[in-house]
Design a protein around this motif. Structure first.
Motif, PDB file in Angstrom:
ATOM      1  N   THR A   1       0.834  -1.203   0.000  1.00  0.00           N
ATOM      2  CA  THR A   1       0.000   0.000   0.000  1.00  0.00           C
ATOM      3  C   THR A   1       0.866   1.250   0.000  1.00  0.00           C
ATOM      4  OG1 THR A   1      -1.684  -1.220   1.224  1.00  0.00           O
ATOM      5  CG2 THR A   1      -1.879   1.181   1.197  1.00  0.00           C
ATOM      6  N   ASP A   2       1.892   1.291   0.848  1.00  0.00           N
ATOM      7  CA  ASP A   2       2.790   2.450   0.894  1.00  0.00           C
ATOM      8  C   ASP A   2       3.532   2.624  -0.419  1.00  0.00           C
ATOM      9  OD1 ASP A   2       2.003   2.883   3.493  1.00  0.00           O
ATOM     10  OD2 ASP A   2       3.766   1.900   4.368  1.00  0.00           O
ATOM     11  N   HIS A   3       3.972   1.523  -1.007  1.00  0.00           N
ATOM     12  CA  HIS A   3       4.699   1.584  -2.275  1.00  0.00           C
ATOM     13  C   HIS A   3       3.808   2.164  -3.383  1.00  0.00           C
ATOM     14  CE1 HIS A   3       7.574   0.410  -5.374  1.00  0.00           C
ATOM     15  NE2 HIS A   3       6.535  -0.021  -6.064  1.00  0.00           N
ATOM     16  N   CYS A   4       2.558   1.725  -3.426  1.00  0.00           N
ATOM     17  CA  CYS A   4       1.635   2.199  -4.461  1.00  0.00           C
ATOM     18  C   CYS A   4       1.328   3.693  -4.292  1.00  0.00           C
ATOM     19  CB  CYS A   4       0.351   1.394  -4.431  1.00  0.00           C
ATOM     20  SG  CYS A   4       0.602  -0.314  -4.992  1.00  0.00           S
TER      21      CYS A   4
ATOM     22  N   SER B   1      -5.491   2.244  -7.638  1.00  0.00           N
ATOM     23  CA  SER B   1      -6.019   1.370  -6.589  1.00  0.00           C
ATOM     24  C   SER B   1      -6.350  -0.022  -7.134  1.00  0.00           C
ATOM     25  CB  SER B   1      -7.251   1.995  -5.947  1.00  0.00           C
ATOM     26  OG  SER B   1      -8.247   2.213  -6.924  1.00  0.00           O
ATOM     27  N   SER B   2      -6.768  -0.110  -8.398  1.00  0.00           N
ATOM     28  CA  SER B   2      -7.055  -1.433  -8.968  1.00  0.00           C
ATOM     29  C   SER B   2      -5.767  -2.243  -9.110  1.00  0.00           C
ATOM     30  CB  SER B   2      -7.751  -1.305 -10.318  1.00  0.00           C
ATOM     31  OG  SER B   2      -6.921  -0.621 -11.237  1.00  0.00           O
ATOM     32  N   GLU B   3      -4.683  -1.581  -9.498  1.00  0.00           N
ATOM     33  CA  GLU B   3      -3.388  -2.257  -9.603  1.00  0.00           C
ATOM     34  C   GLU B   3      -2.888  -2.659  -8.211  1.00  0.00           C
ATOM     35  OE1 GLU B   3      -0.191  -3.842 -11.726  1.00  0.00           O
ATOM     36  OE2 GLU B   3      -2.017  -2.934 -12.515  1.00  0.00           O
TER      37      GLU B   3
ATOM     38  N   ARG C   1      -1.802  -6.838  -4.064  1.00  0.00           N
ATOM     39  CA  ARG C   1      -2.058  -7.398  -2.738  1.00  0.00           C
ATOM     40  C   ARG C   1      -2.645  -8.797  -2.825  1.00  0.00           C
ATOM     41  NH1 ARG C   1      -5.707  -4.273   0.442  1.00  0.00           N
ATOM     42  NH2 ARG C   1      -6.033  -2.873  -1.270  1.00  0.00           N
ATOM     43  N   LYS C   2      -3.491  -9.049  -3.823  1.00  0.00           N
ATOM     44  CA  LYS C   2      -4.068 -10.379  -4.017  1.00  0.00           C
ATOM     45  C   LYS C   2      -2.985 -11.374  -4.419  1.00  0.00           C
ATOM     46  CE  LYS C   2      -7.903 -12.611  -6.359  1.00  0.00           C
ATOM     47  NZ  LYS C   2      -8.997 -12.441  -7.330  1.00  0.00           N
ATOM     48  N   LEU C   3      -2.053 -10.921  -5.241  1.00  0.00           N
ATOM     49  CA  LEU C   3      -0.996 -11.788  -5.736  1.00  0.00           C
ATOM     50  C   LEU C   3       0.096 -12.036  -4.696  1.00  0.00           C
ATOM     51  CD1 LEU C   3       0.199 -13.192  -8.279  1.00  0.00           C
ATOM     52  CD2 LEU C   3       1.338 -11.035  -8.767  1.00  0.00           C
ATOM     53  N   LEU C   4       0.537 -10.964  -3.997  1.00  0.00           N
ATOM     54  CA  LEU C   4       1.719 -11.044  -3.135  1.00  0.00           C
ATOM     55  C   LEU C   4       1.435 -10.956  -1.638  1.00  0.00           C
ATOM     56  CD1 LEU C   4       3.938  -8.634  -5.237  1.00  0.00           C
ATOM     57  CD2 LEU C   4       4.019 -11.119  -5.255  1.00  0.00           C
ATOM     58  N   GLY C   5       0.230 -10.558  -1.249  1.00  0.00           N
ATOM     59  CA  GLY C   5      -0.047 -10.326   0.164  1.00  0.00           C
ATOM     60  C   GLY C   5       0.200  -8.862   0.492  1.00  0.00           C
ATOM     61  N   ASN C   6       0.196  -8.507   1.777  1.00  0.00           N
ATOM     62  CA  ASN C   6       0.379  -7.106   2.164  1.00  0.00           C
ATOM     63  C   ASN C   6       1.831  -6.654   2.109  1.00  0.00           C
ATOM     64  OD1 ASN C   6      -2.317  -6.498   2.601  1.00  0.00           O
ATOM     65  ND2 ASN C   6      -2.254  -7.320   4.670  1.00  0.00           N
ATOM     66  N   ASP C   7       2.762  -7.555   2.316  1.00  0.00           N
ATOM     67  CA  ASP C   7       4.185  -7.229   2.298  1.00  0.00           C
ATOM     68  C   ASP C   7       4.904  -8.146   1.322  1.00  0.00           C
ATOM     69  OD1 ASP C   7       4.047  -5.260   4.367  1.00  0.00           O
ATOM     70  OD2 ASP C   7       3.897  -6.880   5.819  1.00  0.00           O
TER      71      ASP C   7
ATOM     72  N   ALA D   1       8.425  -6.313 -10.363  1.00  0.00           N
ATOM     73  CA  ALA D   1       8.292  -7.270 -11.450  1.00  0.00           C
ATOM     74  C   ALA D   1       6.832  -7.535 -11.796  1.00  0.00           C
ATOM     75  CB  ALA D   1       8.985  -8.580 -11.078  1.00  0.00           C
ATOM     76  N   ASN D   2       5.938  -7.424 -10.828  1.00  0.00           N
ATOM     77  CA  ASN D   2       4.541  -7.753 -11.059  1.00  0.00           C
ATOM     78  C   ASN D   2       3.644  -6.546 -11.275  1.00  0.00           C
ATOM     79  OD1 ASN D   2       4.377 -10.725 -10.782  1.00  0.00           O
ATOM     80  ND2 ASN D   2       5.359 -10.252  -8.838  1.00  0.00           N
ATOM     81  N   SER D   3       4.166  -5.333 -11.177  1.00  0.00           N
ATOM     82  CA  SER D   3       3.340  -4.150 -11.399  1.00  0.00           C
ATOM     83  C   SER D   3       3.470  -3.693 -12.850  1.00  0.00           C
ATOM     84  CB  SER D   3       3.728  -3.022 -10.437  1.00  0.00           C
ATOM     85  OG  SER D   3       5.052  -2.634 -10.658  1.00  0.00           O
ATOM     86  N   ALA D   4       2.485  -2.933 -13.278  1.00  0.00           N
ATOM     87  CA  ALA D   4       2.487  -2.413 -14.647  1.00  0.00           C
ATOM     88  C   ALA D   4       3.572  -1.343 -14.782  1.00  0.00           C
ATOM     89  CB  ALA D   4       1.122  -1.822 -14.964  1.00  0.00           C
TER      90      ALA D   4
END
Length: 62
Positions: free
Chosen positions: A21-24, A31-33, A38-44, A52-55
């Motif tokens: 959340t802080d990184h985003c 917020s959709s990304e 968070r669904k893929l990696l968890g909160n941390d 690698a997993n963000s657009a």
């Protein structure tokens, strides 16, 4: 006479986990990304996993 060798193993610390959340918020990721990450990696997660997993980021024009 045999010499006893010290069999120490060097511990290399892993990557430090970052709050998604802080990184985003810091990098202006939508917020959709953020929900997808968070669904893929968890909160941390480690920074390299988040990146690698963000657009790709939008370019900043001056």
């Amino acid at each position: 006479m045999t010499h006893q060798r010290d069999n120490r193993q060097v511990r290399i610390p892993g990557a430090k986990d970052h709050n998604i959340t802080d990184h985003c918020k810091k990098f202006g990721i939508s917020s959709s990304e953020e929900r997808k990450l968070r669904k893929l990696l968890g909160n941390d997660a480690p920074l390299h996993e988040i990146q690698a997993n963000s657009a790709p980021r939008q370019p900043r024009f001056r």
